[in-house]
Design a protein around this motif. Sequence first.
Motif, PDB file in Angstrom:
ATOM      1  N   LEU A  76       0.990  -0.836  -0.247  1.00 52.48           N
ATOM      2  CA  LEU A  76      -0.736   0.383   0.644  1.00 52.48           C
ATOM      3  C   LEU A  76       0.994   1.092   0.106  1.00 52.48           C
ATOM      4  CD1 LEU A  76      -3.450   0.227   2.093  1.00 52.48           C
ATOM      5  CD2 LEU A  76      -1.385   1.938   1.836  1.00 52.48           C
ATOM      6  N   VAL A  77       1.406   1.197   0.688  1.00 52.00           N
ATOM      7  CA  VAL A  77       2.796   2.584   0.901  1.00 52.00           C
ATOM      8  C   VAL A  77       3.656   2.579  -0.050  1.00 52.00           C
ATOM      9  CG1 VAL A  77       4.524   2.818   2.297  1.00 52.00           C
ATOM     10  CG2 VAL A  77       2.841   2.601   3.556  1.00 52.00           C
ATOM     11  N   ASP A  78       4.050   1.553  -0.575  1.00 48.62           N
ATOM     12  CA  ASP A  78       5.050   1.219  -1.988  1.00 48.62           C
ATOM     13  C   ASP A  78       3.460   2.335  -3.367  1.00 48.62           C
ATOM     14  OD1 ASP A  78       6.732   0.939  -3.963  1.00 48.62           O
ATOM     15  OD2 ASP A  78       5.613   0.075  -4.837  1.00 48.62           O
ATOM     16  N   HIS A  79       2.606   1.842  -3.251  1.00 48.98           N
ATOM     17  CA  HIS A  79       1.589   2.653  -4.566  1.00 48.98           C
ATOM     18  C   HIS A  79       1.144   3.919  -3.735  1.00 48.98           C
ATOM     19  CE1 HIS A  79      -0.406  -1.066  -6.199  1.00 48.98           C
ATOM     20  NE2 HIS A  79       0.065  -1.384  -5.272  1.00 48.98           N
ATOM     21  N   LEU A  80       1.380   4.773  -2.563  1.00 48.16           N
ATOM     22  CA  LEU A  80       1.037   6.191  -2.464  1.00 48.16           C
ATOM     23  C   LEU A  80       2.006   6.224  -2.967  1.00 48.16           C
ATOM     24  CD1 LEU A  80       0.192   5.709   0.860  1.00 48.16           C
ATOM     25  CD2 LEU A  80      -1.502   6.260  -1.177  1.00 48.16           C
ATOM     26  N   ALA A  81       3.632   6.633  -2.683  1.00 53.14           N
ATOM     27  CA  ALA A  81       4.659   6.656  -2.945  1.00 53.14           C
ATOM     28  C   ALA A  81       5.099   6.424  -4.696  1.00 53.14           C
ATOM     29  CB  ALA A  81       6.135   5.732  -2.547  1.00 53.14           C
ATOM     30  N   ARG A  82       4.249   5.753  -5.144  1.00 50.37           N
ATOM     31  CA  ARG A  82       4.682   6.102  -6.744  1.00 50.37           C
ATOM     32  C   ARG A  82       3.045   7.287  -7.522  1.00 50.37           C
ATOM     33  NH1 ARG A  82       6.614   0.749  -9.547  1.00 50.37           N
ATOM     34  NH2 ARG A  82       7.081  -0.456  -7.346  1.00 50.37           N
ATOM     35  N   ARG A  83       2.305   7.887  -6.776  1.00 51.41           N
ATOM     36  CA  ARG A  83       1.569   8.177  -6.920  1.00 51.41           C
ATOM     37  C   ARG A  83       1.094   9.376  -5.854  1.00 51.41           C
ATOM     38  NH1 ARG A  83      -0.771   2.932  -7.691  1.00 51.41           N
ATOM     39  NH2 ARG A  83      -1.464   3.113 -10.239  1.00 51.41           N
ATOM     40  N   PRO A  84       2.151  10.205  -6.155  1.00 51.05           N
ATOM     41  CA  PRO A  84       2.308  11.534  -5.105  1.00 51.05           C
ATOM     42  C   PRO A  84       0.942  12.077  -4.950  1.00 51.05           C
ATOM     43  CG  PRO A  84       3.843  12.012  -6.308  1.00 51.05           C
ATOM     44  CD  PRO A  84       3.129  10.757  -6.952  1.00 51.05           C
ATOM     45  N   ALA A  85       1.201  12.443  -3.473  1.00 55.57           N
ATOM     46  CA  ALA A  85      -0.526  12.686  -3.065  1.00 55.57           C
ATOM     47  C   ALA A  85      -0.626  14.362  -3.694  1.00 55.57           C
ATOM     48  CB  ALA A  85      -0.492  13.352  -1.358  1.00 55.57           C
ATOM     49  N   THR A  86      -2.089  15.307  -3.579  1.00 56.30           N
ATOM     50  CA  THR A  86      -2.013  15.791  -3.961  1.00 56.30           C
ATOM     51  C   THR A  86      -2.178  17.129  -3.606  1.00 56.30           C
ATOM     52  OG1 THR A  86      -4.268  15.614  -4.413  1.00 56.30           O
ATOM     53  CG2 THR A  86      -3.188  14.839  -6.672  1.00 56.30           C
ATOM     54  N   SER A  87      -2.054  16.735  -1.700  1.00 49.83           N
ATOM     55  CA  SER A  87      -2.914  17.911  -0.563  1.00 49.83           C
ATOM     56  C   SER A  87      -1.888  17.575   0.321  1.00 49.83           C
ATOM     57  CB  SER A  87      -4.295  17.995  -1.162  1.00 49.83           C
ATOM     58  OG  SER A  87      -5.108  17.111   0.361  1.00 49.83           O
ATOM     59  N   THR A  88      -1.765  18.582   1.120  1.00 47.87           N
ATOM     60  CA  THR A  88      -1.359  18.310   2.574  1.00 47.87           C
ATOM     61  C   THR A  88      -2.332  17.496   3.592  1.00 47.87           C
ATOM     62  OG1 THR A  88      -0.327  20.823   2.438  1.00 47.87           O
ATOM     63  CG2 THR A  88      -0.567  19.656   4.372  1.00 47.87           C
ATOM     64  N   VAL A  89      -3.515  17.823   3.311  1.00 49.77           N
ATOM     65  CA  VAL A  89      -4.635  17.186   3.910  1.00 49.77           C
ATOM     66  C   VAL A  89      -4.612  15.477   3.546  1.00 49.77           C
ATOM     67  CG1 VAL A  89      -7.344  16.364   3.841  1.00 49.77           C
ATOM     68  CG2 VAL A  89      -6.467  19.221   4.510  1.00 49.77           C
ATOM     69  N   GLU A  90      -4.498  15.258   2.444  1.00 44.17           N
ATOM     70  CA  GLU A  90      -4.426  14.108   1.893  1.00 44.17           C
ATOM     71  C   GLU A  90      -2.748  13.243   2.292  1.00 44.17           C
ATOM     72  OE1 GLU A  90      -4.091  11.739  -2.459  1.00 44.17           O
ATOM     73  OE2 GLU A  90      -4.176  13.385  -2.913  1.00 44.17           O
ATOM     74  N   ARG A  91      -2.057  13.860   2.273  1.00 39.37           N
ATOM     75  CA  ARG A  91      -0.128  13.497   2.956  1.00 39.37           C
ATOM     76  C   ARG A  91      -0.877  13.001   4.417  1.00 39.37           C
ATOM     77  NH1 ARG A  91       1.688  16.729  -0.248  1.00 39.37           N
ATOM     78  NH2 ARG A  91       1.834  18.647   0.155  1.00 39.37           N
ATOM     79  N   VAL A  92      -1.151  13.802   5.211  1.00 35.11           N
ATOM     80  CA  VAL A  92      -1.655  13.730   6.481  1.00 35.11           C
ATOM     81  C   VAL A  92      -2.114  12.489   6.918  1.00 35.11           C
ATOM     82  CG1 VAL A  92      -2.406  14.821   8.674  1.00 35.11           C
ATOM     83  CG2 VAL A  92      -0.893  15.825   7.850  1.00 35.11           C
TER      84      VAL A  92
END
Length: 185
Positions: A126-142
Amino acid sequence: MSQDRIRQLVVTVSGVVCVFGTLLGTGVIGTRVAESSGGTLAADATLIAPASTAFSIWSVIYLGLLAYVIWQWLPAHRRDDRLRATGYLGAASMVLNAAWLMVTQVGWLWVSVAVMIALLVTLGRLVDHLARRPATSTVERVAVDGTFGLYLGWVCVATCANIAATLVASGCPPPVGRPRGRRWS
């Protein structure tokens, strides 16, 4: 029903299952993890068992998982490719979390190790998938990246502690030394 709606429902139901597992593991409707399995998973059970206070991190993780479930339902994110790639992995992680809490209730330590390793692999993917598609907002990053990054970090530690506790409970002697206040049997 659309594939996105099915994913949202699966994630939501998995969140409910996770809450049930949490109620078991905290002793609300079951036995606290530290007391289940004959105390094998208690904070003083092995040299690498996390201190009791370390478990307060779960409050943050569970709040983050709740935010993740809500995030999936927000209109702007219903068809989000990032959530499409991680939704079922997030759902699986919540079900595996509950499964781990359930198997420790009945003392199935080796099964708990297998479930924990499955959880570790799931979160790693899951975290690998997240790293491949960067978050588009600060709220999403958190709410998304922060939650699953913290969750993965804790599960890395918990996997080592789970394996050590299971080995000791199975009769393997601890390496060297012993925790204060407890004698190895």
